[in-house]
Design a protein around this motif. Structure first.
Motif, PDB file in Angstrom:
ATOM      1  N   GLU A 185      -3.688   1.259  -2.998  1.00 21.62           N
ATOM      2  CA  GLU A 185      -3.053  -0.007  -3.284  1.00 21.62           C
ATOM      3  C   GLU A 185      -2.259   0.179  -4.565  1.00 21.62           C
ATOM      4  O   GLU A 185      -2.776   0.676  -5.557  1.00 21.62           O
ATOM      5  CB  GLU A 185      -4.092  -1.103  -3.500  1.00 21.62           C
ATOM      6  CG  GLU A 185      -4.904  -1.392  -2.265  1.00 21.62           C
ATOM      7  CD  GLU A 185      -5.923  -2.477  -2.537  1.00 21.62           C
ATOM      8  OE1 GLU A 185      -5.746  -3.244  -3.490  1.00 21.62           O
ATOM      9  OE2 GLU A 185      -6.899  -2.538  -1.791  1.00 21.62           O
TER      10      GLU A 185
ATOM     11  N   THR B  40       0.826  -1.190   0.000  1.00 22.24           N
ATOM     12  CA  THR B  40       0.000   0.000   0.000  1.00 22.24           C
ATOM     13  C   THR B  40       0.869   1.252   0.000  1.00 22.24           C
ATOM     14  O   THR B  40       2.058   1.199   0.295  1.00 22.24           O
ATOM     15  CB  THR B  40      -0.916   0.035   1.237  1.00 22.24           C
ATOM     16  OG1 THR B  40      -0.121  -0.005   2.409  1.00 22.24           O
ATOM     17  CG2 THR B  40      -1.877  -1.133   1.235  1.00 22.24           C
TER      18      THR B  40
ATOM     19  N   ALA C  40      -7.692   2.826  -2.099  1.00 22.89           N
ATOM     20  CA  ALA C  40      -8.154   1.680  -1.326  1.00 22.89           C
ATOM     21  C   ALA C  40      -9.631   1.813  -0.967  1.00 22.89           C
ATOM     22  O   ALA C  40     -10.278   0.829  -0.630  1.00 22.89           O
ATOM     23  CB  ALA C  40      -7.313   1.550  -0.063  1.00 22.89           C
TER      24      ALA C  40
ATOM     25  N   ARG D 295      -0.552  -0.908  -7.848  1.00 27.88           N
ATOM     26  CA  ARG D 295      -0.635  -1.970  -8.850  1.00 27.88           C
ATOM     27  C   ARG D 295       0.092  -1.515 -10.098  1.00 27.88           C
ATOM     28  O   ARG D 295       0.115  -0.348 -10.417  1.00 27.88           O
ATOM     29  CB  ARG D 295      -2.091  -2.264  -9.238  1.00 27.88           C
ATOM     30  CG  ARG D 295      -2.912  -2.839  -8.129  1.00 27.88           C
ATOM     31  CD  ARG D 295      -4.286  -3.136  -8.701  1.00 27.88           C
ATOM     32  NE  ARG D 295      -5.320  -2.930  -7.701  1.00 27.88           N
ATOM     33  CZ  ARG D 295      -6.602  -2.798  -7.991  1.00 27.88           C
ATOM     34  NH1 ARG D 295      -7.001  -2.802  -9.237  1.00 27.88           N
ATOM     35  NH2 ARG D 295      -7.477  -2.648  -7.041  1.00 27.88           N
TER      36      ARG D 295
ATOM     37  N   ARG E 233      -5.234   6.647   0.980  1.00 32.28           N
ATOM     38  CA  ARG E 233      -4.586   5.334   0.989  1.00 32.28           C
ATOM     39  C   ARG E 233      -4.786   4.655  -0.350  1.00 32.28           C
ATOM     40  O   ARG E 233      -5.881   4.649  -0.903  1.00 32.28           O
ATOM     41  CB  ARG E 233      -5.159   4.461   2.105  1.00 32.28           C
ATOM     42  CG  ARG E 233      -4.628   4.849   3.472  1.00 32.28           C
ATOM     43  CD  ARG E 233      -5.147   3.912   4.560  1.00 32.28           C
ATOM     44  NE  ARG E 233      -4.964   2.520   4.193  1.00 32.28           N
ATOM     45  CZ  ARG E 233      -5.925   1.600   4.221  1.00 32.28           C
ATOM     46  NH1 ARG E 233      -7.142   1.904   4.574  1.00 32.28           N
ATOM     47  NH2 ARG E 233      -5.664   0.361   3.907  1.00 32.28           N
TER      48      ARG E 233
END
Ligand SMILES: [Zn+2]
Length: 53
Positions: A43, A2, A18, A45, A41
């Motif tokens: 994630e 994260t 997120a 990728r 926040r």
């Protein structure tokens, strides 16, 4: 893995919120921007087409 808005991106790529899955683009060594909806926040990728089948 994260990441948070305001941190330096450890790599160039797209980050997905997120909370709402909004996408932001960050460049390695630069601060990650906030989600357009105000979340902080993410994630991390990478763009890896074909990763899921
Ligand atoms: Zn968001």
């Amino acid at each position: 893995m994260t990441a948070k808005a305001g941190e330096k991106a450890q790599k160039t790529g797209d980050f997905y919120c997120a909370s709402c899955d909004e996408k932001v683009h960050a460049t390695k060594g630069q601060k990650i921007p906030e989600c357009p909806n105000g979340h902080k926040r993410f994630e991390a990728r990478r763009n890896e087409p074909g990763n899921k089948s």
